[in-house]
Each structure stands twice: as C-alpha cells, then as structure tokens.
Motif scaffolding. Structure first.
Motif, PDB file in Angstrom:
ATOM      1  N   THR A 196      -2.858 -15.520  14.848  1.00 16.99           N
ATOM      2  CA  THR A 196      -1.943 -15.220  13.587  1.00 16.99           C
ATOM      3  C   THR A 196      -2.425 -15.110  12.027  1.00 16.99           C
ATOM      4  OG1 THR A 196      -0.213 -16.573  14.756  1.00 16.99           O
ATOM      5  CG2 THR A 196       0.415 -15.837  12.635  1.00 16.99           C
ATOM      6  N   GLY A 197      -3.468 -15.592  11.669  1.00 16.12           N
ATOM      7  CA  GLY A 197      -4.326 -15.593  10.454  1.00 16.12           C
ATOM      8  C   GLY A 197      -4.752 -14.139  10.359  1.00 16.12           C
ATOM      9  N   PHE A 198      -5.509 -13.832  11.621  1.00 11.19           N
ATOM     10  CA  PHE A 198      -6.132 -12.460  11.531  1.00 11.19           C
ATOM     11  C   PHE A 198      -5.078 -11.318  11.564  1.00 11.19           C
ATOM     12  CE2 PHE A 198      -9.951 -14.512  13.931  1.00 11.19           C
ATOM     13  CZ  PHE A 198     -10.532 -14.338  12.936  1.00 11.19           C
ATOM     14  N   ASN A 199      -4.200 -11.544  12.115  1.00  5.02           N
ATOM     15  CA  ASN A 199      -3.001 -10.545  12.090  1.00  5.02           C
ATOM     16  C   ASN A 199      -2.589 -10.403  10.818  1.00  5.02           C
ATOM     17  OD1 ASN A 199      -3.161  -9.574  14.612  1.00  5.02           O
ATOM     18  ND2 ASN A 199      -1.795 -10.931  15.576  1.00  5.02           N
ATOM     19  N   LEU A 200      -2.245 -11.524  10.073  1.00  4.53           N
ATOM     20  CA  LEU A 200      -1.481 -11.444   8.643  1.00  4.53           C
ATOM     21  C   LEU A 200      -2.677 -10.607   7.750  1.00  4.53           C
ATOM     22  CD1 LEU A 200       0.140 -14.849   8.495  1.00  4.53           C
ATOM     23  CD2 LEU A 200       1.163 -12.776   8.740  1.00  4.53           C
ATOM     24  N   THR A 201      -3.871 -11.030   7.717  1.00  3.91           N
ATOM     25  CA  THR A 201      -4.896 -10.590   6.867  1.00  3.91           C
ATOM     26  C   THR A 201      -5.090  -9.142   7.032  1.00  3.91           C
ATOM     27  OG1 THR A 201      -6.639 -11.025   8.249  1.00  3.91           O
ATOM     28  CG2 THR A 201      -6.466 -12.498   6.613  1.00  3.91           C
ATOM     29  N   GLY A 202      -4.701  -8.581   8.292  1.00  8.77           N
ATOM     30  CA  GLY A 202      -4.713  -7.130   8.582  1.00  8.77           C
ATOM     31  C   GLY A 202      -3.600  -6.352   7.825  1.00  8.77           C
ATOM     32  N   LEU A 203      -2.475  -7.022   7.695  1.00  7.21           N
ATOM     33  CA  LEU A 203      -1.248  -6.603   7.054  1.00  7.21           C
ATOM     34  C   LEU A 203      -1.343  -6.691   5.557  1.00  7.21           C
ATOM     35  CD1 LEU A 203       1.507  -8.392   9.362  1.00  7.21           C
ATOM     36  CD2 LEU A 203       0.656  -5.871   9.358  1.00  7.21           C
ATOM     37  N   ALA A 204      -2.350  -7.139   4.965  1.00  5.06           N
ATOM     38  CA  ALA A 204      -2.464  -7.300   3.500  1.00  5.06           C
ATOM     39  C   ALA A 204      -2.664  -5.969   2.915  1.00  5.06           C
ATOM     40  CB  ALA A 204      -3.337  -8.157   3.108  1.00  5.06           C
ATOM     41  N   GLN A 205      -3.379  -5.047   3.678  1.00  5.21           N
ATOM     42  CA  GLN A 205      -3.763  -3.595   3.145  1.00  5.21           C
ATOM     43  C   GLN A 205      -3.494  -3.583   1.658  1.00  5.21           C
ATOM     44  OE1 GLN A 205      -1.311  -1.286   5.474  1.00  5.21           O
ATOM     45  NE2 GLN A 205      -2.047  -2.247   7.453  1.00  5.21           N
ATOM     46  N   HIS A 206      -2.415  -2.828   1.298  1.00  5.98           N
ATOM     47  CA  HIS A 206      -2.199  -2.507  -0.033  1.00  5.98           C
ATOM     48  C   HIS A 206      -0.901  -3.196  -0.614  1.00  5.98           C
ATOM     49  CE1 HIS A 206      -5.134   0.502   0.855  1.00  5.98           C
ATOM     50  NE2 HIS A 206      -4.246   1.093   1.364  1.00  5.98           N
ATOM     51  N   GLN A 207      -0.830  -3.404  -1.755  1.00  3.23           N
ATOM     52  CA  GLN A 207       0.186  -4.381  -2.324  1.00  3.23           C
ATOM     53  C   GLN A 207       1.172  -3.274  -3.224  1.00  3.23           C
ATOM     54  OE1 GLN A 207      -0.873  -7.431  -4.848  1.00  3.23           O
ATOM     55  NE2 GLN A 207       0.885  -8.612  -4.834  1.00  3.23           N
ATOM     56  N   GLU A 208       2.521  -3.349  -2.491  1.00  2.00           N
ATOM     57  CA  GLU A 208       3.536  -2.589  -3.286  1.00  2.00           C
ATOM     58  C   GLU A 208       3.681  -3.456  -4.631  1.00  2.00           C
ATOM     59  OE1 GLU A 208       7.978  -1.272  -2.614  1.00  2.00           O
ATOM     60  OE2 GLU A 208       6.451  -0.599  -0.950  1.00  2.00           O
ATOM     61  N   LYS A 209       3.728  -2.510  -5.786  1.00  6.65           N
ATOM     62  CA  LYS A 209       4.121  -3.297  -6.958  1.00  6.65           C
ATOM     63  C   LYS A 209       4.972  -2.249  -7.702  1.00  6.65           C
ATOM     64  CE  LYS A 209       0.156  -5.895  -8.376  1.00  6.65           C
ATOM     65  NZ  LYS A 209      -0.611  -6.235  -9.387  1.00  6.65           N
ATOM     66  N   GLU A 210       5.407  -2.753  -8.796  1.00  8.03           N
ATOM     67  CA  GLU A 210       6.358  -2.017  -9.652  1.00  8.03           C
ATOM     68  C   GLU A 210       6.237  -2.154 -11.012  1.00  8.03           C
ATOM     69  OE1 GLU A 210      11.090  -1.922  -8.732  1.00  8.03           O
ATOM     70  OE2 GLU A 210      10.703  -3.431 -10.456  1.00  8.03           O
ATOM     71  N   ILE A 211       6.187  -0.845 -11.851  1.00  5.49           N
ATOM     72  CA  ILE A 211       5.767  -0.795 -13.360  1.00  5.49           C
ATOM     73  C   ILE A 211       6.943  -0.334 -13.992  1.00  5.49           C
ATOM     74  CG2 ILE A 211       4.632   1.436 -13.196  1.00  5.49           C
ATOM     75  CD1 ILE A 211       2.730   0.462 -15.244  1.00  5.49           C
ATOM     76  N   VAL A 212       7.353  -0.879 -15.120  1.00  2.00           N
ATOM     77  CA  VAL A 212       8.440  -0.333 -16.040  1.00  2.00           C
ATOM     78  C   VAL A 212       7.761   0.221 -17.310  1.00  2.00           C
ATOM     79  CG1 VAL A 212      10.434  -0.980 -17.518  1.00  2.00           C
ATOM     80  CG2 VAL A 212       9.855  -2.015 -15.212  1.00  2.00           C
ATOM     81  N   LEU A 213       8.088   1.782 -17.342  1.00  2.00           N
ATOM     82  CA  LEU A 213       7.597   2.435 -18.306  1.00  2.00           C
ATOM     83  C   LEU A 213       8.557   3.025 -19.399  1.00  2.00           C
ATOM     84  CD1 LEU A 213       4.873   4.534 -16.531  1.00  2.00           C
ATOM     85  CD2 LEU A 213       4.628   2.561 -17.787  1.00  2.00           C
ATOM     86  N   LYS A 214       8.354   2.980 -20.570  1.00  5.62           N
ATOM     87  CA  LYS A 214       9.192   3.630 -21.468  1.00  5.62           C
ATOM     88  C   LYS A 214       9.129   5.189 -21.719  1.00  5.62           C
ATOM     89  CE  LYS A 214      11.005   0.273 -24.294  1.00  5.62           C
ATOM     90  NZ  LYS A 214      12.337   0.154 -24.388  1.00  5.62           N
ATOM     91  N   SER A 215      10.365   5.741 -21.506  1.00  6.00           N
ATOM     92  CA  SER A 215      10.473   7.239 -21.639  1.00  6.00           C
ATOM     93  C   SER A 215      10.006   7.676 -23.029  1.00  6.00           C
ATOM     94  CB  SER A 215      12.112   7.388 -21.507  1.00  6.00           C
ATOM     95  OG  SER A 215      11.836   8.903 -21.711  1.00  6.00           O
ATOM     96  N   LEU A 216       9.262   8.659 -22.966  1.00  2.17           N
ATOM     97  CA  LEU A 216       8.656   9.092 -24.592  1.00  2.17           C
ATOM     98  C   LEU A 216       9.280  10.582 -24.623  1.00  2.17           C
ATOM     99  CD1 LEU A 216       4.999   8.196 -23.885  1.00  2.17           C
ATOM    100  CD2 LEU A 216       6.612   6.928 -25.101  1.00  2.17           C
ATOM    101  N   GLU A 217       9.293  10.912 -25.933  1.00  2.00           N
ATOM    102  CA  GLU A 217       9.697  12.176 -26.266  1.00  2.00           C
ATOM    103  C   GLU A 217       8.411  12.788 -27.015  1.00  2.00           C
ATOM    104  OE1 GLU A 217      12.910  14.559 -29.287  1.00  2.00           O
ATOM    105  OE2 GLU A 217      13.210  12.282 -28.615  1.00  2.00           O
ATOM    106  N   ILE A 218       8.254  13.836 -26.909  1.00  2.00           N
ATOM    107  CA  ILE A 218       7.101  14.431 -27.544  1.00  2.00           C
ATOM    108  C   ILE A 218       7.313  14.927 -29.020  1.00  2.00           C
ATOM    109  CG2 ILE A 218       5.707  16.888 -27.749  1.00  2.00           C
ATOM    110  CD1 ILE A 218       6.227  17.132 -24.945  1.00  2.00           C
ATOM    111  N   GLN A 219       6.586  14.472 -30.036  1.00  2.00           N
ATOM    112  CA  GLN A 219       6.924  14.450 -31.400  1.00  2.00           C
ATOM    113  C   GLN A 219       6.398  15.544 -31.859  1.00  2.00           C
ATOM    114  OE1 GLN A 219       9.574  12.345 -32.087  1.00  2.00           O
ATOM    115  NE2 GLN A 219       8.449  11.896 -34.117  1.00  2.00           N
TER     116      GLN A 219
END
Length: 176
Positions: free
Chosen positions: A11-34
């Motif tokens: 089970t431990g080997f199977n779980l490490t195989g699922l670690a692959q890539h981590q889904e993350k989230e980032i919050v960015l401010k909208s920018l306006e060209i000055q």
C-alpha cells in the motif's frame, strides 16, 4: 502478521506512486497596462508567435520585470507550459489578444496598475523525481524549458520603452 506487513508495504508503494505532481492554486491580481507603448509591443510579439510552428492558442507569456537595477528592464518570454510559469511565483496577470500574460519579478508601477480583481489559477507543481511518459512511451521532461520559443528584452528609460535584444528560432527577429 506477515500478511499485514506485506499489505502495508504494498500500500505504501502504491501511495508513493500516486504522489506524481501536486495540484496547487495561486491567486493573482489582475493588472492593467499603464504604459501604452507596451500594447503594440505585446501585439507584435503575439503576431510573431502565430507564425511559429509550435504556436497554439494556449501559449502563455511571462513578463519578468527588473526595476531594482540601475537600468530598469523587462523580458517577455513565451512558455508552452503554464504550470512552469505559475511555479515562478508571479504577482499578477492580464490577457492580451486572447493570451495569458503572467508578470513576475519587481512591481513596475510605470508599466502595470494592480486592479481590485483577483483570479485563482490551478496548476501542477511537478515532482521532478516522477517519471511521466507520453502515449508513444517517450519520457516527458518538464523541468527543462524548451528554447525553441522566443524571448525579448526591453529597457525602461524614463517614460520610454526601448528594445534591447530578442531571439527566436522561428523566423527572423524584428525590432519592436
């Protein structure tokens, strides 16, 4: 007891195989060209990219700003994988000609104004030890940025934006 130990290990080997890539989230401010000089520069870069073999509508651009140096400058680079761009820890974004532009580096108030709106972006943080393969069995390497894309460098001189250099492996370079 032996069966339990084998179960836990498998089970431990199977779980490490699922670690692959981590889904993350980032919050960015909208920018306006000055600085309105920036708009035709961005338009011409997008137009140039559309002529390239690798172009697709999901191509993303990263603007890296350096204002803390003696000669304030910025680079604009096309990047095929948004996940790599979000891992740069940018602070803002905007859209131009239907393309996402992500801004990182120093905050350049002479170029961009932060808006009240923010947007959440989901992305994958790649596990560089994970081996991923395409449908033909070839290993996919995501830690190397493909240099077949373009990069343009500009200097900010007072209220002017001056072209410094650029390169592209698809077609000729054009001064902006």
């Amino acid at each position: 007891m032996t069966k339990l130990l084998v179960f836990v290990v498998l089970t431990g080997f199977n779980l490490t195989g699922l670690a692959q890539h981590q889904e993350k989230e980032i919050v960015l401010k909208s920018l306006e060209i000055q600085n309105r000089q920036l708009t035709p520069i961005l338009d011409s870069i997008v137009l140039h990219e559309k002529k390239c073999d690798y172009y697709n509508c999901k191509l993303t651009f990263v603007i890296n700003v350096k204002t803390s140096t003696f000669n304030p400058s910025f680079t604009i680079e096309s990047i095929p994988d948004r996940n790599l761009a979000f891992n740069l820890e940018p602070y803002g974004f905007f859209y131009n000609k239907g393309h996402l532009f992500i801004v990182d580096g120093d905050i350049a108030e002479e170029l961009f104004a932060r808006q009240k709106e923010s947007m959440k972006f989901k992305f994958l943080e790649y596990d560089t030890s994970f081996e991923e393969y395409d449908s033909e069995g070839r290993r996919i390497l995501r830690v190397v940025t493909d240099d077949s894309f373009t990069m343009w460098e500009y200097r900010i001189t007072g209220d002017k934006i001056v072209f410094v250099s650029g390169y592209s492996l698809c077609g000729s370079e054009e001064k902006q």
